[in-house]
Motif scaffolding. Structure first.
Motif, PDB file in Angstrom:
ATOM      1  N   LEU A   1       0.852  -1.190   0.000  1.00 55.74           N
ATOM      2  CA  LEU A   1       0.000   0.000   0.000  1.00 55.74           C
ATOM      3  C   LEU A   1       0.890   1.244   0.000  1.00 55.74           C
ATOM      4  N   ILE A   2       0.726   2.089  -1.012  1.00 56.96           N
ATOM      5  CA  ILE A   2       1.433   3.360  -1.054  1.00 56.96           C
ATOM      6  C   ILE A   2       0.392   4.467  -1.185  1.00 56.96           C
ATOM      7  N   VAL A   3       0.808   5.699  -1.035  1.00 54.72           N
ATOM      8  CA  VAL A   3      -0.161   6.795  -0.995  1.00 54.72           C
ATOM      9  C   VAL A   3      -0.842   6.935  -2.353  1.00 54.72           C
ATOM     10  N   GLY A   4      -2.133   6.667  -2.371  1.00 52.86           N
ATOM     11  CA  GLY A   4      -2.915   6.836  -3.585  1.00 52.86           C
ATOM     12  C   GLY A   4      -2.776   5.741  -4.612  1.00 52.86           C
ATOM     13  N   ALA A   5      -2.099   4.647  -4.288  1.00 52.53           N
ATOM     14  CA  ALA A   5      -1.873   3.606  -5.288  1.00 52.53           C
ATOM     15  C   ALA A   5      -1.366   2.337  -4.599  1.00 52.53           C
ATOM     16  N   ALA A   6      -0.847   1.438  -5.401  1.00 50.71           N
ATOM     17  CA  ALA A   6      -0.122   0.255  -4.936  1.00 50.71           C
ATOM     18  C   ALA A   6       1.013   0.050  -5.926  1.00 50.71           C
ATOM     19  N   ALA A   7       2.141  -0.448  -5.442  1.00 52.10           N
ATOM     20  CA  ALA A   7       3.313  -0.540  -6.304  1.00 52.10           C
ATOM     21  C   ALA A   7       3.154  -1.619  -7.367  1.00 52.10           C
ATOM     22  N   ARG A   8       3.901  -1.475  -8.442  1.00 49.23           N
ATOM     23  CA  ARG A   8       3.795  -2.320  -9.624  1.00 49.23           C
ATOM     24  C   ARG A   8       4.171  -3.762  -9.302  1.00 49.23           C
ATOM     25  N   THR A   9       3.681  -4.671 -10.142  1.00 49.35           N
ATOM     26  CA  THR A   9       3.880  -6.106  -9.903  1.00 49.35           C
ATOM     27  C   THR A   9       4.581  -6.796 -11.062  1.00 49.35           C
ATOM     28  N   ASP A  10       5.251  -6.015 -11.927  1.00 50.28           N
ATOM     29  CA  ASP A  10       5.862  -6.586 -13.130  1.00 50.28           C
ATOM     30  C   ASP A  10       7.381  -6.623 -13.068  1.00 50.28           C
ATOM     31  N   LEU A  11       7.953  -6.574 -11.861  1.00 51.81           N
ATOM     32  CA  LEU A  11       9.405  -6.506 -11.746  1.00 51.81           C
ATOM     33  C   LEU A  11      10.058  -7.859 -11.475  1.00 51.81           C
ATOM     34  N   VAL A  12       9.273  -8.888 -11.157  1.00 54.70           N
ATOM     35  CA  VAL A  12       9.853 -10.202 -10.862  1.00 54.70           C
ATOM     36  C   VAL A  12      10.060 -10.982 -12.152  1.00 54.70           C
ATOM     37  N   SER A  13       9.001 -11.149 -12.920  1.00 55.97           N
ATOM     38  CA  SER A  13       9.097 -11.771 -14.245  1.00 55.97           C
ATOM     39  C   SER A  13       7.773 -11.550 -14.965  1.00 55.97           C
ATOM     40  N   PRO A  14       7.785 -11.444 -16.296  1.00 57.35           N
ATOM     41  CA  PRO A  14       6.551 -11.149 -17.033  1.00 57.35           C
ATOM     42  C   PRO A  14       5.438 -12.177 -16.790  1.00 57.35           C
ATOM     43  N   ASP A  15       5.806 -13.447 -16.623  1.00 58.05           N
ATOM     44  CA  ASP A  15       4.772 -14.472 -16.463  1.00 58.05           C
ATOM     45  C   ASP A  15       4.138 -14.451 -15.073  1.00 58.05           C
ATOM     46  N   ARG A  16       4.666 -13.638 -14.165  1.00 60.18           N
ATOM     47  CA  ARG A  16       4.104 -13.571 -12.819  1.00 60.18           C
ATOM     48  C   ARG A  16       3.391 -12.244 -12.544  1.00 60.18           C
ATOM     49  N   THR A  17       3.355 -11.365 -13.529  1.00 57.38           N
ATOM     50  CA  THR A  17       2.800 -10.029 -13.298  1.00 57.38           C
ATOM     51  C   THR A  17       1.349 -10.079 -12.831  1.00 57.38           C
ATOM     52  N   GLU A  18       0.515 -10.869 -13.513  1.00 57.81           N
ATOM     53  CA  GLU A  18      -0.897 -10.905 -13.120  1.00 57.81           C
ATOM     54  C   GLU A  18      -1.102 -11.628 -11.793  1.00 57.81           C
ATOM     55  N   SER A  19      -0.406 -12.732 -11.593  1.00 59.52           N
ATOM     56  CA  SER A  19      -0.586 -13.458 -10.327  1.00 59.52           C
ATOM     57  C   SER A  19      -0.122 -12.607  -9.148  1.00 59.52           C
ATOM     58  N   LEU A  20       0.928 -11.841  -9.336  1.00 60.85           N
ATOM     59  CA  LEU A  20       1.377 -10.955  -8.270  1.00 60.85           C
ATOM     60  C   LEU A  20       0.404  -9.791  -8.072  1.00 60.85           C
ATOM     61  N   ALA A  21      -0.254  -9.358  -9.143  1.00 57.08           N
ATOM     62  CA  ALA A  21      -1.273  -8.317  -8.999  1.00 57.08           C
ATOM     63  C   ALA A  21      -2.433  -8.830  -8.158  1.00 57.08           C
ATOM     64  N   ARG A  22      -2.781 -10.083  -8.347  1.00 57.20           N
ATOM     65  CA  ARG A  22      -3.855 -10.681  -7.531  1.00 57.20           C
ATOM     66  C   ARG A  22      -3.393 -10.828  -6.076  1.00 57.20           C
ATOM     67  N   ALA A  23      -2.141 -11.179  -5.900  1.00 54.34           N
ATOM     68  CA  ALA A  23      -1.600 -11.237  -4.541  1.00 54.34           C
ATOM     69  C   ALA A  23      -1.583  -9.840  -3.909  1.00 54.34           C
ATOM     70  N   GLN A  24      -1.273  -8.822  -4.717  1.00 53.35           N
ATOM     71  CA  GLN A  24      -1.276  -7.448  -4.224  1.00 53.35           C
ATOM     72  C   GLN A  24      -2.662  -7.051  -3.734  1.00 53.35           C
ATOM     73  N   TYR A  25      -3.677  -7.453  -4.460  1.00 52.13           N
ATOM     74  CA  TYR A  25      -5.053  -7.160  -4.044  1.00 52.13           C
ATOM     75  C   TYR A  25      -5.332  -7.762  -2.673  1.00 52.13           C
TER      76      TYR A  25
END
Length: 444
Positions: free
Chosen positions: A139-163
């Motif tokens: 949780l950051i001010v007004g947003a949430a940090a990006r989830t595409d820095l680990v690997s492209p194939d994990r971007t969406e799964s990490l976005a769901r984890a972020q939620y």
């Protein structure tokens, strides 16, 4: 005890991040997400006569080198970090729910994967009362940090984890302070102009990503906000896993001109950090312009390969130590420097123009979001970070290069000059200046 505890934010305006020094009111301190450049941490601790006893990292940082291991070596601090990060140096590996006794206060690890797979937030507790939470890149001010820095194939799964992680943080009371690491100016997705500190209640009420209708809408909104990021982000996490520990403070050592000529012939890069107007007035052919300012480290890491020796030209009023430290934060060490006045070879000049002189071919090198918000009609658009690989797409004709103020445009012009482009000019100003000078509307 809680009333005596003080949290001191230490803001890095250039990288857009904050670290935190927590005065534990017993002569000791906790530091969270410290950069390798510990000068601000050291000054804050010295003012309060504190020894850093604990150095906590919320995640394996991609945008700066961690100073946690250096704090351990310098002050004997105990490093606190996620067990799942598999760090190869001495630390206390923490899992979700683990607590650390700070001597009256407690620090509770809260598993909040998303920004990275091993991400922890740290809840600061006085008894059972949560005072605040260090949210890192969750949780950051007004947003949430990006989830595409680990690997492209994990971007969406990490976005769901972020939620899921944000929902978990929202279980904390509304008056709990939110102390994020990433803030305005960070390429980890903090919105521009945002405050750096908040509360759970304020974020619950105002954060756009917390107003969405469920996980799928959150994922679509988060992934839709992702822009480009510097390539050095892809290598720093591994360096942090191993624990960077420099053998000496970075510095700019003077180099003889003959030595520089030899180095350039062997593939060294010439980085000119002088202001835009100074570079335009005369620079060594092939030099890359990266004006020294708050965003210097980000553009250095975006435009310059890290494996080549780097030679610096700076103005006499530019601080050599500051230049060296800004580079060191992202893993760059300069081979040395040479004064432009000492150079006895040819110099190249770049023409500067005002907004009223814009005409013909225009190249806009701002980020996509900036260009989409308003640009000179007909302007070609290539982000500065992508330009070294796309220089051949720029028209071979008189071209005016522009950004928001002129610094990035001069960097772009120097990239194009190295690629063989000629008859370039740089706009001192930006799209709004053009609109004001011409009375015309920007295209969107």
């Amino acid at each position: 005890m809680g009333g005596l505890m003080t949290v001191v934010p230490l803001v890095d305006e250039g990288l857009g991040n904050s670290s935190y020094l927590v005065d534990l009111d017993d002569g000791r301190a906790l530091v969270v997400d410290a950069s390798l450049d510990l000068r601000a941490v050291g000054a804050a601790a010295e003012r309060r006569e504190l020894t850093v006893a604990f150095a906590a990292d919320t995640h394996l940082h991609a945008d700066f080198l961690s100073g946690a291991r250096r704090l351990a070596a310098m002050q004997g601090a105990e490093v606190l970090a996620s067990e799942a990060g598999r760090r190869t140096f001495g630390h206390r590996g923490l899992r979700d729910g683990d607590e650390v006794d700070l001597g009256g206060l407690r620090l509770r690890a809260l598993g909040t994967p998303g920004h990275t797979h091993e991400h922890l937030s740290f809840v600061l507790l006085d008894g059972e009362r949560p005072l605040g939470v260090f949210t890192g890149g969750s949780l950051i001010v007004g947003a949430a940090a990006r989830t595409d820095l680990v690997s492209p194939d994990r971007t969406e799964s990490l976005a769901r984890a972020q939620y899921a992680s944000l929902q978990r943080l929202l279980e904390l009371p509304d008056d709990v302070a939110v102390w994020p690491t990433h803030g305005a100016g960070s390429f980890c997705s903090a919105p521009p102009g945002a405050d750096r500190l908040s509360t759970i209640g304020r974020e619950r009420a105002t954060n756009p990503l917390l107003q969405v209708d469920g996980e799928d809408e959150f994922v679509a909104a988060l992934l839709g906000s992702l822009g480009s990021f510097p390539p050095y982000f892809l290598r720093l996490a591994e360096l942090n896993r191993r624990g960077p520990l420099p053998d000496r403070a970075p510095a700019l050592e003077p180099l003889a001109v003959d030595k520089v000529r030899t180095m350039l012939g062997e593939g060294a890069e010439w980085i000119d950090v002088r202001p835009t107007r100074d570079f335009a007035a005369g620079h060594v052919p092939g030099a890359l312009s990266i004006p020294f300012r708050a965003a210097f480290a980000s553009w250095l890491g975006w435009l310059v390969p890290d494996e080549r020796p780097l030679i610096v030209v700076r103005g006499t009023d530019q601080d050599a130590d500051e230049i060296a430290w800004q580079a060191a934060k992202i893993g760059y060490r300069f081979a040395g420097e040479v004064a432009i006045a000492a150079w006895d070879g040819q110099l190249t000049r770049t023409r500067l123009v005002g907004a009223e002189q814009v005409g013909g071919a225009v190249l806009d090198v701002r980020q996509d979001s900036e260009y989409d918000a308003g640009h000179v009609p007909g302007a070609q658009h290539i982000e500065l970070g992508a330009l070294p690989d796309r220089a051949d797409e720029v028209r071979r004709e008189p071209t005016i290069v522009m950004c928001g103020h002129g610094e990035r445009a001069m960097s772009a012009a120097s990239v194009l000059e190295r690629a063989g482009h000629r008859d370039l000019a740089v706009l001192i100003g930006g799209a709004d200046d053009w609109a004001a000078a011409t009375g015309r509307r920007l295209a969107t």
